[in-house]
Design a protein around this motif. Structure first.
Motif, PDB file in Angstrom:
ATOM      1  N   ARG A 237       7.265 -50.663  16.018  1.00 52.36           N
ATOM      2  CA  ARG A 237       8.282 -50.359  14.990  1.00 52.36           C
ATOM      3  C   ARG A 237       7.636 -49.645  13.798  1.00 52.36           C
ATOM      4  O   ARG A 237       8.212 -48.718  13.237  1.00 52.36           O
ATOM      5  CB  ARG A 237       8.974 -51.641  14.541  1.00 52.36           C
TER       6      ARG A 237
ATOM      7  N   GLN B  43       8.488 -45.862  12.280  1.00 49.32           N
ATOM      8  CA  GLN B  43       8.825 -45.646  10.869  1.00 49.32           C
ATOM      9  C   GLN B  43       7.873 -44.652  10.208  1.00 49.32           C
ATOM     10  O   GLN B  43       8.305 -43.705   9.530  1.00 49.32           O
ATOM     11  CB  GLN B  43       8.787 -46.966  10.112  1.00 49.32           C
TER      12      GLN B  43
ATOM     13  N   GLN C 171       8.126 -41.098  11.534  1.00 50.68           N
ATOM     14  CA  GLN C 171       9.306 -40.426  10.977  1.00 50.68           C
ATOM     15  C   GLN C 171       8.987 -39.834   9.614  1.00 50.68           C
ATOM     16  O   GLN C 171       9.544 -38.815   9.213  1.00 50.68           O
ATOM     17  CB  GLN C 171      10.469 -41.416  10.885  1.00 50.68           C
TER      18      GLN C 171
ATOM     19  N   GLY D 256       6.090 -49.097   4.487  1.00 50.15           N
ATOM     20  CA  GLY D 256       6.330 -50.120   5.483  1.00 50.15           C
ATOM     21  C   GLY D 256       5.206 -51.113   5.630  1.00 50.15           C
ATOM     22  O   GLY D 256       5.234 -51.958   6.528  1.00 50.15           O
TER      23      GLY D 256
END
Length: 597
Positions: free
Chosen positions: A195, A199, A202, A382
């Protein structure tokens, strides 16, 4: 808390304990030239000093991405590709260095030479272990991200923009192969790391996007170069998107409680020994943290009793100390910046910290080293609330970036929880930790260390430990006028450091689940829900790094007491600070050995 800045088997993560882009394959020709020629390892007559110079020269050839982060730009157009051939060549070089270092350690050495060689020995041994045993290049897809290296070049001022654009043009050619190798490497990836990889990749668009293309089109490159630039940039963007799609297919169809990738006792102790380089084992540090947790609770209870009548004159203090502490902290947390003003509040406080250090003669500050406060770039988000991204010794005058998480777009309830955590008191401690005299100041000193090895082979426990020590040192020197409110909040912050160690060990070795972790952080460490949730996520994405704060801090406190005893009347906090920082980023036990001689 993190550093900065913020990787395959050997990378910036290996040296600094931070997540950064992977090392890959375009430099295979360089790797071959190093491992097949009359390299350092064959020259057993080299002195320790000569070997250190040769080791560093070969290091940059092998790891050009890491070279960018320390300001060495001779190989800035290289984007290595993490394929099996690359790993084999890398392993061969590491094994060569291991043999040579072992021989040199048997010769007559000065203390500085011996400690430098010890750092290099740990470096290469850890690199071998990473490739052959730990194998995060298989299960952690977040190690593959090209944004960091490109951002270093885009934001750098080490050569004219037209030359940097041509460098980027060369690197862009290899982005598709980079991600093809990454996709081939990934096998049974850990879900939290997958994950994060999605993130952060991106966020690559924030570096390899329209703004970069516009710079190229507006530049003095030839028309042919501009056409090539646009095509290669498009191909790179497609490669990133393809990797994201590949990872998305590997995620569970229904998002839920993701299984944590747990190391277990044996592997955790191995990683702890390599990363922290403490005289304690991971289990011993965990047990010390449990004892300190009780001690800090006691100090917080005393301060709460002192403050109670000021804030709750019409209420009886709860009989349960933890309940009283929680109520007091909640009251003090209500004063904080507004979401849109958080970054500005950080900026406004930095001059106050500088003025206090100078007025109290705590250490010498370099006013010429720029500190730029900015919102954390998208490709780095993140992981941590704040971080420092500092230049290395080869480009020491470049900007240091203080990255602060933006609150724009955060739901109101989550933003309020975040700001209660980083209230007017804790924001001051955060700035001490990340900036002055914490990470920013320490890394400025590290770049001036006479030992280049001790500057570039970074020990995370020393770096984080210094930042935690700086908090205590500032308050002990009178920052905040010994205000009990600030000290109470400081102990809450210090409790977080201790809790990080308990949390990390409990998750990785003892099998702690999210519900237990949230109870530890919220009910025993008084953290806001948003902070605790973020820390749980971070703890599932890294291993051992969360222990570095407490491990380094504990060792520095012991060293300070020994220095007071050894130096007697010649001791001063300024002498201790500046002497300690003069040894670069070496492990605290290494610094202690050199300082106390």
């Amino acid at each position: 808390m993190k550093k900065a800045v913020l990787a395959s088997a050997l990378s910036w993560a290996l040296l600094a304990g931070c997540s950064q882009p992977a090392q890959t394959d375009q430099t295979i020709h360089q790797v071959n030239s190093v491992t097949n020629s009359s390299s350092v390892s064959d020259q057993t007559t080299l002195t320790a000093a000569q070997y250190s110079e040769q080791f560093i020269a070969e290091l940059w050839q092998l790891y050009p991405e890491y070279a960018l982060y320390v300001g060495y730009y001779d190989y800035d157009d290289q984007l290595p590709i993490a394929n099996p051939q690359r790993r084999a060549q890398e392993l061969a070089w590491l094994q060569q260095q291991q043999a040579t270092i072992s021989q040199l350690l048997e010769t007559d050495l000065t203390d500085h030479q011996r400690t430098d060689l010890s750092l290099m020995a740990n470096f290469v041994k850890r690199g071998i272990w990473q490739i052959e045993s730990f194998k995060s290049w298989q299960w952690d897809p977040s190690e593959y991200n090209v944004a960091g290296g490109f951002a270093q070049i885009v934001n750098g001022n080490y050569k004219p923009e037209i030359e940097r654009l041509r460098t980027i043009l060369k690197r862009l050619e290899h982005v598709p192969a980079y991600y093809q190798a990454a996709q081939a490497n990934v096998s049974k990836p850990a879900i939290p790391q997958t994950r994060l990889a999605i993130q952060q990749n991106q966020g690559v668009a924030s570096v390899l996007g329209d703004e970069l293309l516009a710079k190229a089109i507006a530049s003095d490159m030839t028309e042919a170069e501009k056409i090539q630039f646009e095509q290669r940039l498009s191909d790179a963007q497609l490669a990133v998107a393809t990797y994201i799609d590949f990872l998305t297919e590997l995620l569970p169809e229904v998002e839920g409680a993701d299984p944590v990738y747990r190391l277990g006792d044996t592997v955790y102790e191995q990683k702890f020994a390599f990363d922290i380089q403490s005289q304690l084992t991971a289990k011993q540090l965990y047990e010390r943290a449990l004892a300190d947790q009780k001690m800090i609770h006691g100090k917080m209870a005393e301060l709460t009793t002192e403050l109670w009548s000021t804030y709750f004159a019409d209420q009886a203090m709860p009989a349960e100390p933890m309940a009283a502490i929680g109520q007091m902290l909640e009251r003090l947390s209500q004063v904080h910046a507004k979401p849109a003003e958080f970054k500005a509040a950080v900026e406004q406080q930095i001059p106050e910290l500088i003025a206090f250090i100078k007025a109290n003669d705590l250490m010498t500050l370099d006013d010429d080293k720029p500190l730029v406060i900015r919102h954390t770039p998208e490709y780095m988000r993140g992981y941590a609330v704040a971080s420092i991204q500092a230049p290395g010794p080869y480009d020491a005058k470049a900007n240091t970036y203080y990255n602060v998480m933006p609150l724009d777009g955060m739901p109101a309830e989550q933003a309020e929880s975040f700001l209660r955590e980083y209230n007017q008191y804790l924001m001051q401690v955060l700035n001490i930790h990340e900036a002055i005299p914490g990470h920013y100041t320490q890394l400025v000193y590290a770049n001036k260390s006479p030992s280049l090895i001790k500057s570039i082979i970074r020990n995370g426990a020393m770096i984080e430990g210094w930042a935690v020590f700086a908090e205590r040192m500032m308050l002990e020197a009178g920052y905040g006028d010994f205000e009990p409110e600030l000290w109470l909040m400081y102990y809450k912050w210090n409790l977080r450091v201790v809790t990080n160690t308990i949390l990390d060990y409990s998750i990785q070795v003892l099998g702690m689940e999210q519900e237990q972790a949230m109870d530890l952080m919220v009910n025993q460490a008084f953290q806001q829900q948003a902070e605790a949730a973020g820390k749980w996520r971070r703890a599932t994405l890294s291993q051992v790094q969360l222990t570095s704060y407490y491990a380094g801090f504990s060792d520095i406190l012991v060293l300070r007491d020994k220095a007071k005893q050894a130096w007697g009347e010649d001791y001063s906090i300024k002498r201790f600070n500046e002497t300690f920082l003069s040894y670069g980023n070496a492990p605290v036990p290494v610094i202690a050995e050199l300082m106390l001689k």
